[in-house]
Design an enzyme around this catalytic site. Structure first.
Site, PDB file in Angstrom:
ATOM      1  N   ASN A 166       0.807  -1.230   0.000  1.00 48.80           N
ATOM      2  CA  ASN A 166       0.000   0.000   0.000  1.00 48.80           C
ATOM      3  C   ASN A 166       0.837   1.277   0.000  1.00 48.80           C
ATOM      4  O   ASN A 166       0.495   2.243  -0.668  1.00 48.80           O
ATOM      5  CB  ASN A 166      -1.043  -0.015   1.130  1.00 48.80           C
ATOM      6  CG  ASN A 166      -0.429  -0.167   2.493  1.00 48.80           C
ATOM      7  OD1 ASN A 166       0.695  -0.645   2.628  1.00 48.80           O
ATOM      8  ND2 ASN A 166      -1.143   0.233   3.512  1.00 48.80           N
ATOM      9  N   SER A 196       5.058  -8.692  -3.612  1.00 46.75           N
ATOM     10  CA  SER A 196       5.275  -9.230  -4.965  1.00 46.75           C
ATOM     11  C   SER A 196       4.681  -8.318  -6.034  1.00 46.75           C
ATOM     12  O   SER A 196       5.154  -8.299  -7.168  1.00 46.75           O
ATOM     13  CB  SER A 196       4.628 -10.605  -5.099  1.00 46.75           C
ATOM     14  OG  SER A 196       5.215 -11.467  -4.166  1.00 46.75           O
ATOM     15  N   GLU A 206       4.213  -4.006  12.502  1.00 48.39           N
ATOM     16  CA  GLU A 206       3.249  -2.926  12.201  1.00 48.39           C
ATOM     17  C   GLU A 206       2.126  -3.577  11.415  1.00 48.39           C
ATOM     18  O   GLU A 206       2.287  -3.892  10.237  1.00 48.39           O
ATOM     19  CB  GLU A 206       3.924  -1.826  11.376  1.00 48.39           C
ATOM     20  CG  GLU A 206       5.085  -1.141  12.071  1.00 48.39           C
ATOM     21  CD  GLU A 206       4.660  -0.203  13.189  1.00 48.39           C
ATOM     22  OE1 GLU A 206       3.443  -0.100  13.468  1.00 48.39           O
ATOM     23  OE2 GLU A 206       5.547   0.408  13.800  1.00 48.39           O
ATOM     24  N   CYS A 231      -3.058   1.624   6.534  1.00 50.17           N
ATOM     25  CA  CYS A 231      -3.202   1.033   7.865  1.00 50.17           C
ATOM     26  C   CYS A 231      -3.784   2.073   8.804  1.00 50.17           C
ATOM     27  O   CYS A 231      -4.751   1.836   9.496  1.00 50.17           O
ATOM     28  CB  CYS A 231      -1.859   0.531   8.361  1.00 50.17           C
ATOM     29  SG  CYS A 231      -0.590   1.791   8.319  1.00 50.17           S
ATOM     30  N   GLU A 260       8.061   2.775  14.975  1.00 47.50           N
ATOM     31  CA  GLU A 260       8.813   3.365  13.875  1.00 47.50           C
ATOM     32  C   GLU A 260       8.694   4.882  14.035  1.00 47.50           C
ATOM     33  O   GLU A 260       7.871   5.371  14.796  1.00 47.50           O
ATOM     34  CB  GLU A 260       8.256   2.897  12.526  1.00 47.50           C
ATOM     35  CG  GLU A 260       8.450   1.392  12.356  1.00 47.50           C
ATOM     36  CD  GLU A 260       8.096   0.852  10.967  1.00 47.50           C
ATOM     37  OE1 GLU A 260       7.290   1.467  10.269  1.00 47.50           O
ATOM     38  OE2 GLU A 260       8.643  -0.217  10.607  1.00 47.50           O
TER      39      GLU A 260
HETATM   40  P1  NAD Z   1       0.501  -9.078   3.815  1.00 43.82           P
HETATM   41  O1  NAD Z   1       0.601  -9.486   5.243  1.00 43.82           O
HETATM   42  O2  NAD Z   1      -0.260  -9.932   2.891  1.00 43.82           O
HETATM   43  O3  NAD Z   1       1.955  -8.915   3.164  1.00 43.82           O
HETATM   44  C1  NAD Z   1       2.951  -8.080   3.724  1.00 43.82           C
HETATM   45  C2  NAD Z   1       4.316  -8.605   3.306  1.00 43.82           C
HETATM   46  O4  NAD Z   1       4.553  -9.858   3.943  1.00 43.82           O
HETATM   47  C3  NAD Z   1       4.467  -8.857   1.808  1.00 43.82           C
HETATM   48  O5  NAD Z   1       5.770  -8.488   1.398  1.00 43.82           O
HETATM   49  C4  NAD Z   1       4.280 -10.362   1.719  1.00 43.82           C
HETATM   50  O6  NAD Z   1       4.896 -10.916   0.585  1.00 43.82           O
HETATM   51  C5  NAD Z   1       4.959 -10.813   2.997  1.00 43.82           C
HETATM   52  N1  NAD Z   1       4.546 -12.140   3.476  1.00 43.82           N
HETATM   53  C6  NAD Z   1       3.415 -12.832   3.185  1.00 43.82           C
HETATM   54  N2  NAD Z   1       3.418 -14.024   3.823  1.00 43.82           N
HETATM   55  C7  NAD Z   1       4.561 -14.083   4.525  1.00 43.82           C
HETATM   56  C8  NAD Z   1       5.132 -15.051   5.398  1.00 43.82           C
HETATM   57  N3  NAD Z   1       4.523 -16.202   5.684  1.00 43.82           N
HETATM   58  N4  NAD Z   1       6.326 -14.789   5.955  1.00 43.82           N
HETATM   59  C9  NAD Z   1       6.941 -13.614   5.709  1.00 43.82           C
HETATM   60  N5  NAD Z   1       6.464 -12.669   4.900  1.00 43.82           N
HETATM   61  C10 NAD Z   1       5.279 -12.886   4.316  1.00 43.82           C
HETATM   62  O7  NAD Z   1      -0.080  -7.578   3.846  1.00 43.82           O
HETATM   63  P2  NAD Z   1      -0.531  -6.709   2.597  1.00 43.82           P
HETATM   64  O8  NAD Z   1      -1.840  -7.213   2.103  1.00 43.82           O
HETATM   65  O9  NAD Z   1       0.609  -6.575   1.646  1.00 43.82           O
HETATM   66  O10 NAD Z   1      -0.720  -5.294   3.302  1.00 43.82           O
HETATM   67  C11 NAD Z   1      -1.938  -4.839   3.826  1.00 43.82           C
HETATM   68  C12 NAD Z   1      -1.948  -5.009   5.336  1.00 43.82           C
HETATM   69  O11 NAD Z   1      -0.837  -4.323   5.907  1.00 43.82           O
HETATM   70  C13 NAD Z   1      -3.167  -4.394   5.994  1.00 43.82           C
HETATM   71  O12 NAD Z   1      -3.644  -5.240   7.004  1.00 43.82           O
HETATM   72  C14 NAD Z   1      -2.633  -3.101   6.586  1.00 43.82           C
HETATM   73  O13 NAD Z   1      -3.371  -2.576   7.657  1.00 43.82           O
HETATM   74  C15 NAD Z   1      -1.272  -3.517   6.992  1.00 43.82           C
HETATM   75  N6  NAD Z   1      -0.424  -2.353   7.117  1.00 43.82           N
HETATM   76  C16 NAD Z   1       0.019  -1.985   8.358  1.00 43.82           C
HETATM   77  C17 NAD Z   1       0.793  -0.838   8.514  1.00 43.82           C
HETATM   78  C18 NAD Z   1       1.302  -0.399   9.851  1.00 43.82           C
HETATM   79  O14 NAD Z   1       2.250   0.353   9.872  1.00 43.82           O
HETATM   80  N7  NAD Z   1       0.719  -0.833  10.947  1.00 43.82           N
HETATM   81  C19 NAD Z   1       1.122  -0.094   7.385  1.00 43.82           C
HETATM   82  C20 NAD Z   1       0.647  -0.497   6.144  1.00 43.82           C
HETATM   83  C21 NAD Z   1      -0.109  -1.650   6.015  1.00 43.82           C
END
Ligand code: NAD
Length: 476
Positions: free
Chosen positions: A147, A173, A245, A279, A457
């Site tokens: 995002n 990805s 996060e 987020c 952070e």
């Molecule tokens: P996601 O958890 O699907 O993916 C995040 C990252 O983790 C990607 O690079 C993904 O390839 C990797 N990943 C996936 N499976 C993994 C595993 N088993 N081990 C290690 N890495 C793995 O999240 P998303 O859909 O890309 O992002 C949206 C989510 O992120 C929402 O829930 C949003 O609220 C959250 N978010 C949180 C913050 C914050 O600072 N708190 C900021 C932005 C987004």
């Protein structure tokens, strides 16, 4: 990929396509790394750590500042790549690219200014002196969602590199391109090989290797709460430092004494910025009964006015959602709300028009009269969908706000300091904005509570999460 200062492919030759969310067209392909490719990057980061961490902080700051200048010169190119892979309006991509490089400059400046100084502690033992010193942790794995690919990367790599760690970044990805460009530009600007590496590939393979490999001592993860829990479980095996996060469902409380125009403008930004895929975003509104009709009218009008368009349209205020899956999820959450009696007062559909046909667009949507057990209240809504609920008191608003499993951000709109103080004291969240736009400021520590994760952070506080403290005793 970018490993040890060089462009490399996956050893297997495998690749992944990157698509444009506005058109569905292929923008480019990137290598699809496996565990062995990831180990190459980790080994490069581990080899670079010794020399990088031993540089005087001022020298590291100088290198980072110089490299950041090269990134600045290429920011327009970075922003265009970001829009093409993420979908966001170009003007938002420019802001994001700018904030990324600014972060590198901020933390370089901090270490130049002596933020890593330890302290001297008088000890009761005769002729003994105590010191507390900070050391970098080692190799950091930075796992990033789609995002805000650049700012969420910068939140990790900027403090990590400034204090002497080396990093392996794993972008989502679907958004690797702008990230790779930043790494190349930093290297062109003189960042030493191996200090920052980027590996592209599936989370379950590349992410998992980063988390399990004993050479990686710290994981900075941003993503979904479910993934974060898996990360925490895997990292426990090596007792790694972990910052998580995660997701959020930020509540905004609009009191009967609020400036309603300010509240509507602020909530609209907080909900619809980045097509609601943030987020930190206003995902639930609790408004006092006596001003509810007026507030709903104002926010619905704002939602209807927002200009949707392809990210490359300079006048677009909201782009498409990032993937069709995201859009289907928002549509399912809205359908659930409506099936339980919710009423749509703005949006609710895919926009009509040929220009929207190929992209994953969805109108900014506001829904009212939704019962408390609906998905929009209990889950994270990661798109332009805002539920609004009436409340009769601040007690009720705070209780409902805290009923979520998440605890990332929160806001209150009131002119009454006593009400603001109650929100500050009682809302379970890592941030409370009072009459203010939900923006995470670089100067303030940011991080959630409850299922939104742990660790901070931003601010100087982030340095506690990228260094270890050591106690020293000198005896004479
Ligand atoms: P996601 O958890 O699907 O993916 C995040 C990252 O983790 C990607 O690079 C993904 O390839 C990797 N990943 C996936 N499976 C993994 C595993 N088993 N081990 C290690 N890495 C793995 O999240 P998303 O859909 O890309 O992002 C949206 C989510 O992120 C929402 O829930 C949003 O609220 C959250 N978010 C949180 C913050 C914050 O600072 N708190 C900021 C932005 C987004």
């Amino acid at each position: 990929m970018f490993i040890n200062g060089e462009h490399v492919g996956a050893a297997s030759g495998a690749t992944t396509e990157v698509h444009n969310p506005a058109t569905g067209a292929v923008v480019d392909t990137v290598p699809r790394a496996d565990a062995e490719d990831t180990r190459r990057a980790i080994d490069a980061a581990a080899a670079a750590f010794r020399a990088w961490s031993k540089l005087p902080p001022t020298k590291r700051a100088h290198i980072l500042e110089h490299a950041a200048r090269t990134v600045r010169a290429g920011l327009e190119d970075v922003a265009r790549l970001l829009t093409s892979e993420q979908g966001k309006p170009i003007r938002d991509s420019r802001i994001e690219a700018e904030r990324c490089v600014e972060n590198i400059e901020i933390y370089a400046g901090m270490v130049r200014g002596g933020v890593l100084a330890g302290k001297q502690v008088p000890l009761p033992a005769h002729n003994a002196m105590g010191l507390v010193v900070r050391r970098p942790i080692g190799v950091v794995g930075a796992i990033i969602p789609w995002n805000f690919p650049l700012t969420l990367m910068a939140n990790k790599i900027a403090p990590a590199m400034a204090v002497g760690n080396t990093v392996v970044v794993k972008p989502a990805s679907t958004t690797p391109l702008a990230t790779l460009r930043i790494a190349e530009l930093l290297a062109d600007g003189g960042l030493l090989p191996g200090v920052l590496n980027v590996v592209t590939g599936p989370g379950a393979v590349v992410g998992e290797e980063l988390i399990r490999n004993p050479l990686v001592r710290k994981i900075g993860f941003t993503g979904e709460t479910g993934t974060g829990k898996e990360v925490a479980r895997s990292a426990a095996g090596e007792l790694k430092h972990v910052t998580l996060e995660l997701g959020g469902s930020d509540a905004a409380i609009v009191c009967d004494d609020a400036d309603l125009d300010l509240a509507a403008r602020t909530v609209a930004i907080g909900r619809f910025f980045n097509a609601g895929q943030a987020c930190l975003a206003v995902k639930r509104v609790y408004v006092f009964d006596s001003v509810a009709d007026a507030f709903v009218e104002k926010i619905a009008a704002r939602a209807k006015r927002l200009k949707l368009g392809s990210g490359t349209d300079e006048s677009a205020q909201m782009g498409p959602l990032h993937t069709d899956k995201q859009r289907l999820e928002i549509e399912a959450q809205l359908a659930d709300a409506v099936s339980r009696g919710g009423k749509v007062v703005a949006g609710g559909n895919r926009p009509a028009g040929e220009e929207f046909g190929a992209g994953y667009y969805f109108e900014p949507t506001v829904v009212v009269d939704v019962p408390d057990d609906a998905r929009v209240w209990t889950e994270e809504t990661f798109g332009p969908l805002l539920p609004i609920r009436r409340v009769s008191s601040l007690d009720e608003a705070i209780a409902l706000a805290n009923s979520s499993e998440y605890g990332l951000g929160s806001s209150i709109f009131t002119r009454d300091m006593a009400r603001a103080q109650r929100a500050i004291d009682e809302l379970d969240a890592g941030y409370t904005w009072v009459n203010a736009v939900q923006i995470a400021h670089d100067e303030l520590p940011f991080g959630g509570t409850k299922h939104s994760g742990y660790g901070k952070e931003h601010g100087t506080e982030v340095l506690d999460y990228y260094t270890e403290q050591k106690s020293v005793v000198f005896a004479s």
